[in-house]
Design a protein around this motif. Structure first.
Motif, PDB file in Angstrom:
ATOM      1  N   UNK A 171       0.784  -1.226   0.000  1.00  0.00           N
ATOM      2  CA  UNK A 171       0.000   0.000   0.000  1.00  0.00           C
ATOM      3  C   UNK A 171       0.817   1.277   0.000  1.00  0.00           C
ATOM      4  N   UNK A 172       2.130   1.166   0.206  1.00  0.00           N
ATOM      5  CA  UNK A 172       2.994   2.353   0.221  1.00  0.00           C
ATOM      6  C   UNK A 172       3.817   2.401  -1.062  1.00  0.00           C
ATOM      7  N   UNK A 173       4.025   3.593  -1.560  1.00  0.00           N
ATOM      8  CA  UNK A 173       4.789   3.752  -2.795  1.00  0.00           C
ATOM      9  C   UNK A 173       6.283   3.841  -2.473  1.00  0.00           C
ATOM     10  N   UNK A 174       7.047   2.937  -3.047  1.00  0.00           N
ATOM     11  CA  UNK A 174       8.488   2.937  -2.892  1.00  0.00           C
ATOM     12  C   UNK A 174       9.133   3.238  -4.235  1.00  0.00           C
ATOM     13  N   UNK A 175      10.326   3.822  -4.191  1.00  0.00           N
ATOM     14  CA  UNK A 175      11.023   4.183  -5.414  1.00  0.00           C
ATOM     15  C   UNK A 175      12.348   3.434  -5.506  1.00  0.00           C
ATOM     16  N   UNK A 176      12.646   2.952  -6.711  1.00  0.00           N
ATOM     17  CA  UNK A 176      13.918   2.268  -6.935  1.00  0.00           C
ATOM     18  C   UNK A 176      15.053   3.268  -7.173  1.00  0.00           C
ATOM     19  N   UNK A 177      14.712   4.475  -7.617  1.00  0.00           N
ATOM     20  CA  UNK A 177      15.729   5.456  -8.009  1.00  0.00           C
ATOM     21  C   UNK A 177      15.461   6.790  -7.333  1.00  0.00           C
ATOM     22  N   UNK A 178      16.521   7.459  -6.882  1.00  0.00           N
ATOM     23  CA  UNK A 178      16.435   8.814  -6.354  1.00  0.00           C
ATOM     24  C   UNK A 178      17.059   9.759  -7.380  1.00  0.00           C
ATOM     25  N   UNK A 179      16.345  10.850  -7.662  1.00  0.00           N
ATOM     26  CA  UNK A 179      16.825  11.852  -8.605  1.00  0.00           C
ATOM     27  C   UNK A 179      17.154  13.126  -7.826  1.00  0.00           C
ATOM     28  N   UNK A 202      21.635   8.906   2.720  1.00  0.00           N
ATOM     29  CA  UNK A 202      22.185   9.971   3.559  1.00  0.00           C
ATOM     30  C   UNK A 202      21.919  11.362   3.008  1.00  0.00           C
ATOM     31  N   UNK A 203      21.637  11.464   1.723  1.00  0.00           N
ATOM     32  CA  UNK A 203      21.528  12.767   1.086  1.00  0.00           C
ATOM     33  C   UNK A 203      20.122  13.345   1.196  1.00  0.00           C
ATOM     34  N   UNK A 204      20.058  14.653   1.362  1.00  0.00           N
ATOM     35  CA  UNK A 204      18.767  15.336   1.439  1.00  0.00           C
ATOM     36  C   UNK A 204      18.911  16.743   0.863  1.00  0.00           C
ATOM     37  N   UNK A 205      17.807  17.422   0.702  1.00  0.00           N
ATOM     38  CA  UNK A 205      17.828  18.778   0.163  1.00  0.00           C
ATOM     39  C   UNK A 205      18.669  19.691   1.050  1.00  0.00           C
ATOM     40  N   UNK A 206      19.527  20.468   0.431  1.00  0.00           N
ATOM     41  CA  UNK A 206      20.398  21.387   1.159  1.00  0.00           C
ATOM     42  C   UNK A 206      21.797  20.855   1.398  1.00  0.00           C
ATOM     43  N   UNK A 207      21.989  19.557   1.199  1.00  0.00           N
ATOM     44  CA  UNK A 207      23.307  18.965   1.436  1.00  0.00           C
ATOM     45  C   UNK A 207      24.284  19.349   0.328  1.00  0.00           C
ATOM     46  N   UNK A 208      25.542  19.574   0.730  1.00  0.00           N
ATOM     47  CA  UNK A 208      26.594  19.829  -0.252  1.00  0.00           C
ATOM     48  C   UNK A 208      27.256  18.503  -0.609  1.00  0.00           C
ATOM     49  N   UNK A 209      27.555  18.352  -1.889  1.00  0.00           N
ATOM     50  CA  UNK A 209      28.086  17.076  -2.359  1.00  0.00           C
ATOM     51  C   UNK A 209      29.262  17.287  -3.310  1.00  0.00           C
ATOM     52  N   UNK A 210      30.149  16.304  -3.308  1.00  0.00           N
ATOM     53  CA  UNK A 210      31.221  16.262  -4.298  1.00  0.00           C
ATOM     54  C   UNK A 210      30.660  15.581  -5.539  1.00  0.00           C
ATOM     55  N   UNK A 211      30.807  16.227  -6.672  1.00  0.00           N
ATOM     56  CA  UNK A 211      30.232  15.678  -7.899  1.00  0.00           C
ATOM     57  C   UNK A 211      31.263  15.666  -9.024  1.00  0.00           C
ATOM     58  N   UNK A 212      30.949  14.880 -10.037  1.00  0.00           N
ATOM     59  CA  UNK A 212      31.680  14.924 -11.296  1.00  0.00           C
ATOM     60  C   UNK A 212      30.712  15.437 -12.349  1.00  0.00           C
TER      61      UNK A 212
END
Length: 229
Positions: A171-179, A202-212
């Motif tokens: 009954x709950x919606x789960x997601x395989x992918x986070x965008x 661990x990641x959420x809105x406002x978090x700073x991340x190292x990216x390529x």
């Protein structure tokens, strides 16, 4: 030959393959099973599978001719090898589905329950493989950036998080992918991670991340890790 003309020719070939292969072959298979002419049914099924392979191989080229393959600049041009891989993948799924229908038919009509059980098991395995293939397909942009020699290391900030590829679970919606929408030097880019990934949890809105990110194609990026202060 220009792209428009080649696209029309490819669509005609695909239409012929559909009508002659899938429709015609399907008719042979159905009438063959109905009359217990299993040789005729096998020929029909072989024609259907062959038609699926041809159509699936043509799809990437048709998309390119129609101008919908703008991803080529980032992922490499459509090649014979890549189209054959696409054809084989869809042919595999088509073959499994055909086996499932045949197994259920013989289970119901001929009481061959062993074949029916095998068909259900094959369907279950196919669903698992299809989910994995879909996850890899939908996250490929970030994986391509991560492996690219032209990618540069930057620091970005996550401005939004959303789910992709949902499934209902009790009954709950789960997601395989986070965008993740990541703002990097004033440019917004998208990154994709499996929802089961430890980093994704661990990641959420406002978090700073190292990216390529590939500066020439900033539409997508890859998150390497969270910035540790």
């Amino acid at each position: 030959m220009n792209e428009k003309t080649s696209g029309i020719i490819l669509k005609l070939i695909a239409a012929v393959a559909f009508l002659g292969g899938i429709v015609g072959g399907g008719y042979l298979a159905v009438t063959g099973f109905g009359s217990d002419d299993f040789k005729k049914a096998a020929v029909g099924l072989a024609i259907v599978v062959g038609a699926v392979f041809v159509i699936a191989c043509l799809v990437p080229w048709i998309a390119r001719a129609d101008g919908h393959a703008d991803w080529e600049a980032e992922e490499g041009r459509t090649t014979v090898l890549s189209s054959i891989k696409t054809g084989l993948m869809f042919t595999f799924f088509a073959a499994v589905l055909i086996f499932v229908f045949i197994g259920i038919y013989f289970w119901v009509a001929r009481d061959m329950w062993q074949l029916g059980v095998a068909a259900v098991a094959a369907l279950f395995i196919m669903i698992i493989i299809a989910i994995e293939v879909s996850i890899r397909f939908q996250t490929k942009h970030s994986r391509i950036v991560m492996k690219s020699k032209n990618a540069e290391d930057r620091i970005g900030k996550i401005t939004s998080v959303s789910g992709q590829f949902p499934i209902l679970f009790f009954g709950a919606k789960k997601y395989f992918i986070k965008v993740y929408t990541v703002e990097i030097d004033g440019i917004k880019s998208q990154a994709f991670l499996r929802a089961s990934n430890r980093l994704a949890k661990r990641l959420c809105t406002g978090a700073e991340v190292n990216v390529k990110i590939i500066p020439k194609y900033p539409r997508y990026c890859a998150i390497c890790d969270a910035v540790i202060e």
